[in-house]
Structures are given as C-alpha cells and as structure tokens.
Enzyme design. Structure first.
Site, PDB file in Angstrom:
ATOM      1  N   ARG A  88       0.829  -1.210   0.000  1.00  0.00           N
ATOM      2  CA  ARG A  88       0.000   0.000   0.000  1.00  0.00           C
ATOM      3  C   ARG A  88       0.858   1.252   0.000  1.00  0.00           C
ATOM      4  NH1 ARG A  88      -4.832  -2.603   2.581  1.00  0.00           N
ATOM      5  NH2 ARG A  88      -6.591  -1.194   2.427  1.00  0.00           N
ATOM      6  N   ARG A 127     -21.190  -2.901   2.602  1.00  0.00           N
ATOM      7  CA  ARG A 127     -20.408  -4.144   2.736  1.00  0.00           C
ATOM      8  C   ARG A 127     -20.731  -4.856   4.048  1.00  0.00           C
ATOM      9  NH1 ARG A 127     -14.088  -4.131   1.773  1.00  0.00           N
ATOM     10  NH2 ARG A 127     -14.069  -2.365   3.202  1.00  0.00           N
TER      11      ARG A 127
HETATM   12  P1  ADP Z   1     -11.934  -4.289  -1.095  1.00  0.00           P
HETATM   13  O1  ADP Z   1     -11.384  -5.628  -0.643  1.00  0.00           O
HETATM   14  O2  ADP Z   1     -11.262  -3.769  -2.331  1.00  0.00           O
HETATM   15  O3  ADP Z   1     -11.998  -3.277  -0.002  1.00  0.00           O
HETATM   16  P2  ADP Z   1     -14.474  -5.770  -1.325  1.00  0.00           P
HETATM   17  O4  ADP Z   1     -14.119  -6.935  -2.199  1.00  0.00           O
HETATM   18  O5  ADP Z   1     -14.700  -6.054   0.115  1.00  0.00           O
HETATM   19  O6  ADP Z   1     -13.443  -4.538  -1.530  1.00  0.00           O
HETATM   20  O7  ADP Z   1     -15.778  -5.089  -1.968  1.00  0.00           O
HETATM   21  C1  ADP Z   1     -16.370  -3.938  -1.361  1.00  0.00           C
HETATM   22  C2  ADP Z   1     -17.897  -4.077  -1.430  1.00  0.00           C
HETATM   23  O8  ADP Z   1     -18.332  -3.958  -2.778  1.00  0.00           O
HETATM   24  C3  ADP Z   1     -18.400  -5.431  -0.927  1.00  0.00           C
HETATM   25  O9  ADP Z   1     -19.612  -5.197  -0.269  1.00  0.00           O
HETATM   26  C4  ADP Z   1     -18.601  -6.237  -2.221  1.00  0.00           C
HETATM   27  O10 ADP Z   1     -19.619  -7.224  -2.084  1.00  0.00           O
HETATM   28  C5  ADP Z   1     -18.988  -5.159  -3.224  1.00  0.00           C
HETATM   29  N1  ADP Z   1     -18.471  -5.401  -4.585  1.00  0.00           N
HETATM   30  C6  ADP Z   1     -17.277  -5.951  -4.926  1.00  0.00           C
HETATM   31  N2  ADP Z   1     -17.139  -5.986  -6.268  1.00  0.00           N
HETATM   32  C7  ADP Z   1     -18.271  -5.402  -6.783  1.00  0.00           C
HETATM   33  C8  ADP Z   1     -18.731  -5.127  -8.117  1.00  0.00           C
HETATM   34  N3  ADP Z   1     -17.986  -5.419  -9.181  1.00  0.00           N
HETATM   35  N4  ADP Z   1     -19.933  -4.527  -8.250  1.00  0.00           N
HETATM   36  C9  ADP Z   1     -20.696  -4.207  -7.153  1.00  0.00           C
HETATM   37  N5  ADP Z   1     -20.315  -4.449  -5.879  1.00  0.00           N
HETATM   38  C10 ADP Z   1     -19.112  -5.027  -5.691  1.00  0.00           C
HETATM   39  P1  AMP Z   2      -8.390  -3.772   4.140  1.00  0.00           P
HETATM   40  O1  AMP Z   2      -9.029  -4.965   4.757  1.00  0.00           O
HETATM   41  O2  AMP Z   2      -7.425  -4.135   3.047  1.00  0.00           O
HETATM   42  O3  AMP Z   2      -9.406  -2.742   3.703  1.00  0.00           O
HETATM   43  O4  AMP Z   2      -7.508  -3.098   5.273  1.00  0.00           O
HETATM   44  C1  AMP Z   2      -8.113  -2.576   6.447  1.00  0.00           C
HETATM   45  C2  AMP Z   2      -7.139  -1.659   7.147  1.00  0.00           C
HETATM   46  O5  AMP Z   2      -5.986  -2.407   7.582  1.00  0.00           O
HETATM   47  C3  AMP Z   2      -6.587  -0.513   6.324  1.00  0.00           C
HETATM   48  O6  AMP Z   2      -7.453   0.617   6.284  1.00  0.00           O
HETATM   49  C4  AMP Z   2      -5.281  -0.216   7.057  1.00  0.00           C
HETATM   50  O7  AMP Z   2      -5.523   0.514   8.252  1.00  0.00           O
HETATM   51  C5  AMP Z   2      -4.815  -1.612   7.458  1.00  0.00           C
HETATM   52  N1  AMP Z   2      -3.935  -2.204   6.416  1.00  0.00           N
HETATM   53  C6  AMP Z   2      -4.233  -3.272   5.632  1.00  0.00           C
HETATM   54  N2  AMP Z   2      -3.215  -3.534   4.800  1.00  0.00           N
HETATM   55  C7  AMP Z   2      -2.259  -2.601   5.047  1.00  0.00           C
HETATM   56  C8  AMP Z   2      -0.982  -2.303   4.488  1.00  0.00           C
HETATM   57  N3  AMP Z   2      -0.470  -3.029   3.467  1.00  0.00           N
HETATM   58  N4  AMP Z   2      -0.278  -1.267   5.011  1.00  0.00           N
HETATM   59  C9  AMP Z   2      -0.770  -0.541   6.031  1.00  0.00           C
HETATM   60  N5  AMP Z   2      -1.973  -0.731   6.588  1.00  0.00           N
HETATM   61  C10 AMP Z   2      -2.724  -1.760   6.098  1.00  0.00           C
END
Ligand code: ADP
Ligand code: AMP
Length: 216
Positions: A88, A127
C-alpha cells in the site's frame, strides 16, 4: 503466479481475491484480514494496529512488512500467492521486491481494480463481511443467500467498524496520497494491468482470468 491486487478501498479486491485464489489454487493473503484476526485475538500486533485501522490510517510499514515476509516464507507460497491490500506504499512495494529477489522471483502481475471514488461510499457502507472466513458481501450488489448468514460457513455477517461514512472518506484520502503512486511504480516495470471495477463481479473476474491466462 505471484499476483498483487491494487485498488481503492471497496474496489472489490477481497471479492476477486477469493475467486482467483480458488480458481488458481494459490493462497489469498490479505493484510487487512491478518490485522483483524490479531485485533480479535488481542495480540500485541492487534493492539498496535487497531488504533490506526479504526482511524482509517495505514498501519506503519515496519509492522506491516514483517508480517507479510513471515507469511510469504510459508510453504504454501512456493508456487505462488495473491496479495490483497499489500503493498500500500512504495516502501512496502520495494520491500516485497527485495524479498522476492532473494529467491530470484518477481511479481508476475499487479492487477489494479479501477473504481472512481463516487462508487466507493455505497460499496463500503453496504459491505458485510464474515468475521470467521473473511468472505465479503454487499447488501444490494452481492447479498448472502440467507439474509445475514455467510454462504460459505454459516456465521453471522457483520459490518466492519471502519466502514462508516466518516472513516471511508479518510481511507479514500489515504489511498490517493499513499497507495495510488503504486500504479506508476508497477507501470514502469511493465507489470500493471488495469481492470474496470465498475463492471459486475462476474465480468471483473472474467477480465482478470483472461489476463492471468495470457500470462501463464
Ligand atoms: P476491497 O477488498 O477492495 O476493499 P471488497 O471486495 O470487500 O473490496 O468489496 C467492497 C464491497 O463492494 C463489498 O460489499 C462487495 O460485495 C462489493 N463489490 C465488490 N465488487 C463489486 C462489483 N464489481 N460490483 C458491485 N459491488 C461489488
Ligand atoms: P483492508 O481490509 O485491506 O481494507 O484493510 C483494512 C485496514 O488495515 C486498512 O485501512 C489499514 O488501516 C490496514 N492495512 C491493511 N493492509 C495494510 C498495508 N499493506 N499497510 C498498512 N496498513 C494496512
């Protein structure tokens, strides 16, 4: 295959990571999931990470890089892995590159799931996640088959504490400042593949699968 998933919070990294890791039988390594597990178990790492995560800030590189190195050193990563949410920062990307170089390895592809910021708030506030297996759902776009229950393990799904409107804005800001530069970093190495993340979950997966197929 050694795959990195990039993209703003809520882009769909976790959703696609699950599908890709099942299809290609490679471990899905999510730093967010590792931190959340440590927080729920109240480990020293969890206690340190919690303060940053609750505020929508990144956990410091020194902590994050070490946990990823430890994880990548495990046997199941020998034939590949999928990193979701790491790197990140440019410092994390450089540390990953150094670590892989020691084994004469490189990242095969960095997949950037591109979603404009106007989509993100609805994605993240809707989500719901399974605290047990990490599966990610959306109340409108991808609801569990039985309301409130994880399709895979039957546990109650929950809303993440950092998925509130206020924290989401901070996380988008952090993404733009600290993580977005990684797109140029991987582009310069000819490793970047950008996929339109506004498509349906199935279409994003299809595009990613075709790209991975062309690299194998
Ligand atoms: P990230 O891991 O990048 O933070 P997630 O995979 O958890 O994102 O997805 C964020 C939210 O959006 C979840 O609620 C998921 O179900 C939904 N989501 C993921 N991909 C799509 C898509 N292509 N279209 C609509 N909703 C999506
Ligand atoms: P995520 O589940 O990927 O959305 O991550 C949730 C939170 O965990 C982020 O908002 C950061 O606070 C922390 N985090 C996850 N991955 C990293 C990373 N590679 N470097 C720093 N913080 C992280």
């Amino acid at each position: 295959m050694r795959i990195i998933l990039l993209g703003p919070p809520g882009a769909g990294k976790g959703t696609q990571a699950k599908l890709v890791s099942e299809k290609y039988s490679i471990p899905h390594i999510s730093t967010g999931d590792i931190f959340r597990k440590n927080i729920s178990e109240k480990t020293p790492l969890g206690v340190k990470a919690k303060g940053y995560i609750d505020k929508g800030l990144l956990v410091p590189d020194e902590l994050t890089i070490d946990i990823v190195k430890d994880r990548l050193a495990k046997d199941d990563c020998i034939s590949g892995f999928l990193l979701d949410g790491f790197p990140r920062t440019v410092k994390q990307a450089e540390a990953l590159e150094d670590f892989l170089r020691n084994d004469n390895q490189t990242v095969d592809t960095a997949l950037l799931i591109d979603v404009p910021s106007e989509f993100i708030l609805e994605r993240m506030t809707g989500r719901r996640v399974c605290p047990s297996c990490g599966a990610s759902y959306h109340m409108k776009f991808n609801p569990p088959k039985i309301e409130g229950k994880c399709d895979d393990c039957g546990n109650d799904v929950i809303q993440r504490k950092d998925d509130t409107e206020e924290t989401v804005k901070d996380r988008i800001d952090v993404y733009e400042k600290q993580t977005q530069p990684l797109a140029d970093y991987y582009k310069a190495k000819d490793q970047l593949f950008v996929v339109d993340g506004t498509q349906s979950i199935g279409d994003v997966f299809k595009t990613i699968s075709e790209h991975i197929g062309s690299r194998k």
